[in-house]
Scaffold this motif. Structure first.
Motif, PDB file in Angstrom:
ATOM      1  N   TRP A   1      -0.334  -4.015   2.636  1.00  0.00           N
ATOM      2  CA  TRP A   1      -1.244  -3.358   3.589  1.00  0.00           C
ATOM      3  C   TRP A   1      -0.484  -3.000   4.858  1.00  0.00           C
ATOM      4  O   TRP A   1      -0.601  -1.886   5.377  1.00  0.00           O
TER       5      TRP A   1
ATOM      6  N   ARG B   1       2.111  -0.023   4.383  1.00  0.00           N
ATOM      7  CA  ARG B   1       1.489   1.303   4.335  1.00  0.00           C
ATOM      8  C   ARG B   1       0.908   1.670   5.701  1.00  0.00           C
ATOM      9  O   ARG B   1       1.048   2.811   6.165  1.00  0.00           O
TER      10      ARG B   1
ATOM     11  N   LEU C   1       1.968   4.984   7.889  1.00  0.00           N
ATOM     12  CA  LEU C   1       0.995   6.027   8.223  1.00  0.00           C
ATOM     13  C   LEU C   1       0.809   6.167   9.728  1.00  0.00           C
ATOM     14  O   LEU C   1       0.720   7.284  10.252  1.00  0.00           O
TER      15      LEU C   1
ATOM     16  N   ALA D   1       9.770   5.497   2.812  1.00  0.00           N
ATOM     17  CA  ALA D   1       9.441   4.279   2.068  1.00  0.00           C
ATOM     18  C   ALA D   1      10.529   3.220   2.146  1.00  0.00           C
ATOM     19  O   ALA D   1      10.240   2.038   2.346  1.00  0.00           O
TER      20      ALA D   1
ATOM     21  N   SER E   1       8.248   5.269  -3.208  1.00  0.00           N
ATOM     22  CA  SER E   1       7.060   5.846  -2.586  1.00  0.00           C
ATOM     23  C   SER E   1       5.805   5.178  -3.129  1.00  0.00           C
ATOM     24  O   SER E   1       4.883   4.851  -2.374  1.00  0.00           O
ATOM     25  N   HIS E   2       5.778   4.950  -4.435  1.00  0.00           N
ATOM     26  CA  HIS E   2       4.628   4.271  -5.041  1.00  0.00           C
ATOM     27  C   HIS E   2       4.457   2.871  -4.479  1.00  0.00           C
ATOM     28  O   HIS E   2       3.337   2.406  -4.265  1.00  0.00           O
TER      29      HIS E   2
ATOM     30  N   ILE F   1       5.005   1.754  -1.559  1.00  0.00           N
ATOM     31  CA  ILE F   1       4.398   1.762  -0.228  1.00  0.00           C
ATOM     32  C   ILE F   1       3.028   2.420  -0.232  1.00  0.00           C
ATOM     33  O   ILE F   1       2.090   1.934   0.410  1.00  0.00           O
ATOM     34  N   HIS F   2       2.876   3.522  -0.946  1.00  0.00           N
ATOM     35  CA  HIS F   2       1.681   4.351  -0.784  1.00  0.00           C
ATOM     36  C   HIS F   2       0.691   4.285  -1.945  1.00  0.00           C
ATOM     37  O   HIS F   2      -0.410   4.843  -1.827  1.00  0.00           O
TER      38      HIS F   2
ATOM     39  N   GLY G   1      -0.396  -2.083  -4.453  1.00  0.00           N
ATOM     40  CA  GLY G   1      -0.869  -3.076  -3.504  1.00  0.00           C
ATOM     41  C   GLY G   1      -0.503  -4.456  -4.002  1.00  0.00           C
ATOM     42  O   GLY G   1       0.156  -4.611  -5.033  1.00  0.00           O
TER      43      GLY G   1
END
Length: 451
Positions: free
Chosen positions: A325, A328, A332, A346, A396-397, A399-400, A403
């Protein structure tokens, strides 16, 4: 019979084969590689086919849909406050502290409270891939016991405040008891200590000066809340005639061993000052937002060269100890506030959550990256679920998209502590029962009732 030139495979403890490996100390993500582990340390990282020929592992772990990353490092926690999760929401910091948290702590905090609360926190953190946490709370020996029971790496705070509490009578007593806890824990290689003055508004000049002396004598980091709110800075100017960071600079705290927590309200000169002094910052984006403290200038700090790690803060001010959490959220916020979509890519966010945190704690030669010679503190994250497909860029996956629910396996010093999402240790402590007991006590002392 002709002489065989085939070498005998080397016996090792563990071979972890992964579809992807993010070592963090390299910019590239390795594909179809393996990590060889022996005696708790990383022996080698090499292509899987080569690893199978070279090693004869006692245990083999195949992660064909996973990315293997270093164990996450939570650079700022008050772990035992997990028992206060949600006790006082939607309240600004000083009201939250003075009217809710400090009275509850005064009524209930004890060795057993910290032991049970830290156990609850350890279970949550391990399930979320956190292998090391930097704690600031009372009764550090209780926190040390809990971390030891769960096999976690921890940097425990020699917490210091001026006012009395259930743990200590004054600043000198806090320091004396913290130093005694450090001595008692000296035999555990997974435990280290920080000097942890709570904040400029709760610690005197005299105590800060003593902490500086101890930090130099014992080679310990200094872990301190700083510039968390505008009111903190305004009050400091009224009381001391200068901003908190300037006061700490005058007292000798600002240097390579300093970990400033939150650091939300910094001007350009202060950012340059922290960078020039090789300080570290524990960025806690979710807690900053939930307490309406503001937006830390992470892009400017990073560009200036400040070492930035990530922390959750407590489950009382964040409500979850979730570094996915935080990663990310940090990415952002940095992109949105800077207006630059390229900021905090990332890999850099992952580095903040791993190697940068280790560097702040003086543990970067031990953990924080998947590097031969370092401790095998590792986290496997599954990217094979339907909601993670397709996967063009595993970092990238990470981080974004993924979970903490995608964390499948965790190792600390080569020991598996989470396997297929199940804790290998710690279940015997009956966390549900002890948590319910403390909830009842907190409801009585605060006059709340969630039933």
């Amino acid at each position: 019979m002709p002489f065989s030139m085939t070498p005998t495979p080397e016996t090792i403890d563990l071979l972890i084969e992964a579809r992807w490996i993010a070592t963090v100390d390299q910019d590239e993500t390795l594909k179809n590689h393996a990590v060889a582990v022996h005696d708790g340390r990383i022996l080698a990282i090499l292509p899987t086919a080569e690893a199978r020929n070279r090693y004869a592992p006692a245990a083999r772990h195949v992660l064909d849909q996973h990315i293997l990353i270093p164990g996450l490092i939570n650079l700022h926690t008050h772990a035992a406050m997990s028992l206060m999760r949600g006790i006082a929401d939607d309240i600004p910091l000083m009201e939250w502290l003075q009217k809710h948290i400090w009275p509850a702590e005064s009524a209930l905090v004890s060795h057993q409270f910290v032991l049970d609360g830290t156990r609850l926190a350890c279970a949550e953190m391990l399930r979320g891939g956190i292998t090391c946490f930097n704690d600031m709370y009372f009764f550090p020996q209780a926190a040390a016991q809990a971390a030891g029971e769960f096999g976690m790496r921890a940097a425990l705070g020699i917490t210091t405040l001026e006012f009395p509490g259930n743990y200590a009578s004054d600043a000198d007593d806090y320091i004396a008891k913290g130093l005694a806890a450090r001595e008692a824990c000296s035999g555990n290689p997974l435990l280290s200590f920080c000097l942890a003055p709570h904040a400029p508004y709760t610690v005197s000049d005299r105590s800060f000066q003593r902490i500086v002396t101890l930090a130099g004598q014992l080679n310990l980091p200094i872990h301190c809340h700083i510039h968390e709110t505008c009111n903190e800075i305004e009050d400091a100017i009224k009381q001391h005639g200068r901003r908190p960071l300037a006061r700490l600079q005058d007292l000798g705290l600002i240097g390579p061993s300093f970990i400033g927590v939150h650091a939300v309200h910094l001007n350009d000169a202060e950012i340059a000052q922290l960078a020039a002094a090789s300080c570290s910052i524990a960025h806690c984006p979710s807690s900053n937002l939930k307490l309406a403290s503001g937006f830390a200038r992470i892009t400017e700090m990073q560009r200036a060269g400040v070492n930035i790690g990530l922390g959750t803060d407590s489950a009382a001010s964040n409500n979850r100890l979730d570094m996915f959490w935080e990663m990310r959220m940090a990415a952002l916020l940095a992109k949105g506030l800077s207006g630059d979509a390229s900021t905090l890519p990332a890999l850099e966010v992952l580095r903040m959550a791993t190697l940068n945190g280790a560097r702040a704690l003086g543990l970067d030669d031990v953990t924080g990256s998947i590097t031969p010679g370092k401790s095998a503190d590792l986290c496997a994250v599954s990217l094979g679920d339907t909601d993670c497909q397709p996967c063009f860029d595993p970092l990238s996956h990470l981080i974004h998209v993924a979970g903490r629910d995608q964390v499948s396996d965790v190792w600390i010093a080569g020991k598996c502590v989470l396997e297929h999402k199940t804790l290998r240790i710690g279940n015997e402590f009956h966390l549900d029962a002890s948590t319910a007991l403390w909830q009842n006590k907190l409801e009585v002392c605060t006059g709340s009732n969630a039933a």
